[in-house]
Design a protein around this motif. Structure first.
Motif, PDB file in Angstrom:
ATOM      1  N   MET A   1       0.841  -1.217   0.000  1.00  0.00           N
ATOM      2  CA  MET A   1       0.000   0.000   0.000  1.00  0.00           C
ATOM      3  C   MET A   1       0.870   1.258   0.000  1.00  0.00           C
ATOM      4  O   MET A   1       0.722   2.126  -0.849  1.00  0.00           O
ATOM      5  N   ILE A   2       1.792   1.297   0.963  1.00  0.00           N
ATOM      6  CA  ILE A   2       2.704   2.453   1.009  1.00  0.00           C
ATOM      7  C   ILE A   2       3.526   2.531  -0.268  1.00  0.00           C
ATOM      8  O   ILE A   2       3.741   3.610  -0.837  1.00  0.00           O
ATOM      9  N   LEU A   3       3.923   1.320  -0.750  1.00  0.00           N
ATOM     10  CA  LEU A   3       4.710   1.274  -1.981  1.00  0.00           C
ATOM     11  C   LEU A   3       3.924   1.853  -3.146  1.00  0.00           C
ATOM     12  O   LEU A   3       4.453   2.651  -3.939  1.00  0.00           O
ATOM     13  N   VAL A   5       1.503   4.056  -3.044  1.00  0.00           N
ATOM     14  CA  VAL A   5       1.430   5.512  -2.914  1.00  0.00           C
ATOM     15  C   VAL A   5       2.745   6.149  -3.335  1.00  0.00           C
ATOM     16  O   VAL A   5       2.781   7.136  -4.074  1.00  0.00           O
ATOM     17  N   ALA A   6       3.866   5.519  -2.892  1.00  0.00           N
ATOM     18  CA  ALA A   6       5.171   6.085  -3.237  1.00  0.00           C
ATOM     19  C   ALA A   6       5.377   6.077  -4.746  1.00  0.00           C
ATOM     20  O   ALA A   6       5.877   7.053  -5.328  1.00  0.00           O
ATOM     21  N   LEU A   7       4.942   4.990  -5.394  1.00  0.00           N
ATOM     22  CA  LEU A   7       5.103   4.927  -6.845  1.00  0.00           C
ATOM     23  C   LEU A   7       4.269   5.993  -7.538  1.00  0.00           C
ATOM     24  O   LEU A   7       4.719   6.632  -8.499  1.00  0.00           O
TER      25      LEU A   7
ATOM     26  N   ALA B  10       9.658  -4.310  -2.982  1.00  0.00           N
ATOM     27  CA  ALA B  10       9.248  -2.920  -2.919  1.00  0.00           C
ATOM     28  C   ALA B  10      10.448  -2.004  -3.047  1.00  0.00           C
ATOM     29  O   ALA B  10      10.410  -1.003  -3.768  1.00  0.00           O
ATOM     30  N   LEU B  14      11.064   0.751  -5.955  1.00  0.00           N
ATOM     31  CA  LEU B  14      11.250   2.182  -5.706  1.00  0.00           C
ATOM     32  C   LEU B  14      12.535   2.667  -6.359  1.00  0.00           C
ATOM     33  O   LEU B  14      12.574   3.735  -6.993  1.00  0.00           O
ATOM     34  N   ALA B  17      12.049   2.943 -10.040  1.00  0.00           N
ATOM     35  CA  ALA B  17      11.203   4.079 -10.419  1.00  0.00           C
ATOM     36  C   ALA B  17      12.003   5.377 -10.366  1.00  0.00           C
ATOM     37  O   ALA B  17      11.933   6.205 -11.277  1.00  0.00           O
TER      38      ALA B  17
ATOM     39  N   PHE C  18      -2.786  11.657   0.199  1.00  0.00           N
ATOM     40  CA  PHE C  18      -2.641  10.206   0.277  1.00  0.00           C
ATOM     41  C   PHE C  18      -2.401   9.769   1.715  1.00  0.00           C
ATOM     42  O   PHE C  18      -2.903   8.738   2.148  1.00  0.00           O
ATOM     43  N   LEU C  22      -4.347   7.090   3.893  1.00  0.00           N
ATOM     44  CA  LEU C  22      -3.631   5.914   4.380  1.00  0.00           C
ATOM     45  C   LEU C  22      -3.818   5.729   5.873  1.00  0.00           C
ATOM     46  O   LEU C  22      -3.845   4.600   6.371  1.00  0.00           O
ATOM     47  N   TRP C  25      -6.876   3.713   6.762  1.00  0.00           N
ATOM     48  CA  TRP C  25      -7.053   2.436   6.041  1.00  0.00           C
ATOM     49  C   TRP C  25      -6.679   1.263   6.912  1.00  0.00           C
ATOM     50  O   TRP C  25      -5.613   1.246   7.513  1.00  0.00           O
TER      51      TRP C  25
END
Lengths: 113, 83, 232
Positions: A1-3, A5-7, B10, B14, B17, C18, C22, C25
Motif C-alpha cells: 500500500m505504502i509502496l 502511494v510512493a510509486l 518494494a 522504488l 522508479a 494520500f 492511508l 485504512w
C-alpha cells in the motif's frame, strides 16, 4: 500500500518535473502501476488464496477462503487500457516530433499567448 | 518470509522508479520502467492475483516496454536523417 | 526555480492527501457485499472456475465491451496518426541489415508455437488464470518476434481486419443472444453450463473470451506494426 502511494508520487513527480515528453509518459506509466498496486492491495485479505475454485478451495466455504476478485477484474481492464493509451500518447509525441524535431515540452508554445 | 520478500521487491521497485525519472540515458530509463512492471507482477502473484500478474507481465513489462522503445527509436531516427 | 518549487509543493500536497487516506485504512478481513454474493453464487449461476474471468466476462461484461471499444479506438488513432504518406513510403528503400540466419529460422519456427500458447491461454481462461487479454498479448508478442527477425515483414492487413471486425461483431452478437435467450445482455446461460471444470463448460464464457482474445491480439499487433513503421 505504502509502496503504491510512493510509486504514484514518484510518477507524478516525473510527470511534472521532466521536460522530455517520453520521460513524462514514463512517469505517467509508473503512476499507473502504483495505482493498480493500491487497488490490488485493497482487495487482498491476509492468508487467503487466489479466487479460483479448484481443488484447493472448498466450494461451499469459498467465501471464507478467497481474496476479493472484483478489484482484480478492474485492474485487469485498467492494465490493458493503460497500454493502449500509452501507445496513443507516444504516437502524438512522434507526430509532434516530426513537426518540430524536438522532444522538449517547452518548445511547444503555439497555444500560449 | 513472505513479508521480507515483499519488502525487498518494494525496495527494488522504488529504486527502479527513481532511476526511471533521473537517468540521463533514455534506453536505461525505459528498461528501468520495465523492471518496475516486472516486479509489480511478481508482487501481484504474492498477493494472490495470478490473473493480474499474468496481464502485467505480458502487457505491462513486455509490450509497453517495446512500444516505448519503438517510439524512442522513431524519434531518434528522424534526428539522424535530418542532420 | 519557481517552477521547481511549485511542482514540489504540488507533490507534497498530493502526498498529504494520500497520507490522510492511508491513516484511515485498515486491511479487509471479510469480503464486501457484492464480492461475497459473486463468490457464493457464481458456481450455480455461471459455472466458471476462475472467478476473475466470470466477473470480467459476465458480471461486468458491459465494462469489458467498453474496454475493447477503447482499445479499438486507440489502435485506429495510432493507425491514423502514423499512416505513411505515399511519397514517403516510396522514398525509403534503404537497405537494412538483415538478421542472421539462426535468428530468422528460429523466429519462424517459434512463432506458431507462441500463437498456439496464446490460444491455449484464452481457451482455458475460465478454468485457470489467464484469458482473452493475456492470450491476445502473447499472440502480439509472437508478431513482435517476427518483426524483430524480419525487418521488413509485412502483416496481411486484409486478414487482420477481417478477424478483428468479425470478432468484435460476434462479441456484440453473443451479447444480444444472451439478451434474447437468457437473462440479459451478455448473459452466458443460453448455452448449457456443462460439467463444472471441463473445457466446454460455463456456457458462453469460453466463446466470448476467445473472441476477446482474437480482437485484443490483432489490435495489439496492429499497434505494434504502426509504431514500428520504418524505424526498425
Amino acid at each position: 500500500m505504502i509502496l503504491g502511494v510512493a510509486l504514484v508520487l514518484i510518477g507524478f513527480w516525473g510527470l511534472i518535473s521532466r521536460k522530455n515528453m517520453i520521460k513524462m509518459i514514463l512517469g505517467l506509466a509508473i503512476a499507473e502501476t502504483g495505482l493498480q498496486l493500491i487497488m490490488v492491495t485493497i482487495g487482498y485479505i491476509d492468508g487467503r488464496t487466489a479466487p479460483i475454485l479448484d481443488g484447493a478451495v472448498n466450494t461451499l466455504l469459498a467465501v471464507r477462503q478467497v481474496v476479493d476478485p472484483v478489484p482484480q477484474a478492474l485492474v485487469l481492464t485498467a492494465i490493458v487500457i493503460g497500454v493502449a493509451v500509452n501507445a496513443l500518447m507516444l504516437t502524438f509525441v512522434i507526430r509532434l516530433y516530426q513537426k518540430k524535431q524536438s522532444l522538449n515540452i517547452s518548445d511547444y508554445k503555439d497555444l500560449k499567448w | 518470509m513472505e513479508t521480507i520478500m515483499i519488502i525487498l521487491l518494494a525496495l527494488v521497485m522504488l529504486a527502479a522508479a527513481l532511476a526511471t525519472i533521473h537517468m540521463k540515458n533514455m534506453i536505461s530509463a525505459i528498461l528501468a520502467a520495465g523492471v518496475v512492471s516486472l516486479f509489480a507482477s511478481v508482487l501481484y502473484l504474492l498477493m494472490a492475483a495470478p490473473d493480474v500478474a499474468m496481464t502485467e507481465a505480458a502487457i505491462g513489462a513486455g509490450l509497453s516496454t517495446v512500444i516505448f522503445l519503438l517510439a524512442f527509436k522513431k524519434t531518434r531516427d528522424e534526428e539522424v536523417e535530418n542532420g | 526555480m519557481v517552477r521547481r518549487a511549485f511542482s514540489l509543493l504540488l507533490i507534497l500536497a498530493l502526498a498529504g492527501i494520500f497520507f490522510s487516506i492511508l491513516k484511515g485504512w485498515t486491511p479487509m478481513t471479510e469480503l464486501s457485499g457484492v464480492a461475497r454474493d459473486y463468490v457464493a453464487n457464481e458456481k450455480e449461476q455461471l459455472g466458471a472456475m476462475n472467478l476473475v474471468t466470470a466477473i470480467v466476462v459476465t458480471y461486468r461484461g458491459l465494462d469489458t465491451l467498453g474496454e475493447v471499444t477503447v482499445l479499438f479506438l486507440a489502435a485506429s488513432g495510432v493507425a491514423v496518426l502514423l499512416r505513411r504518406k505515399r511519397d514517403e513510403a516510396a522514398a525509403t528503400v534503404k537497405i537494412k541489415r538483415a538478421a542472421s540466419e539462426i535468428v530468422t529460422t528460429g523466429a519462424s519456427l517459434l512463432s506458431p508455437f507462441i500463437v498456439m500458447f496464446g490460444a491455449y491461454i484464452f481457451l482455458n481462461g475460465h478454468l485457470s488464470p489467464g484469458g482473452g487479454f493475456q492470450g491476445g498479448a502473447v499472440i502480439a508478442s509472437a508478431v513482435l518476434l517476427l518483426f524483430l527477425a524480419h525487418p521488413d515483414y509485412k502483416l496481411k492487413h486484409a486478414v487482420l481486419n477481417i478477424i478483428e471486425s468479425f470478432s468484435g461483431f460476434a462479441y456484440v452478437l453473443v451479447g444480444l443472444l444472451g439478451l434474447f435467450l437468457a437473462g440479459g445482455f451478455l448473459d452466458n446461460r443460453f448455452l448449457p453450463l456443462g460439467h463444472f471444470g471441463s473445457l466446454l463448460s460455463a456456457g458462453a464464457i469460453p466463446v466470448i473470451y476467445v473472441l476477446i482474445g482474437l480482437k485484443v491480439g490483432t489490435e495489439l499487433a496492429t499497434i505494434l506494426e504502426n509504431m514500428k513503421g520504418r524505424a526498425l
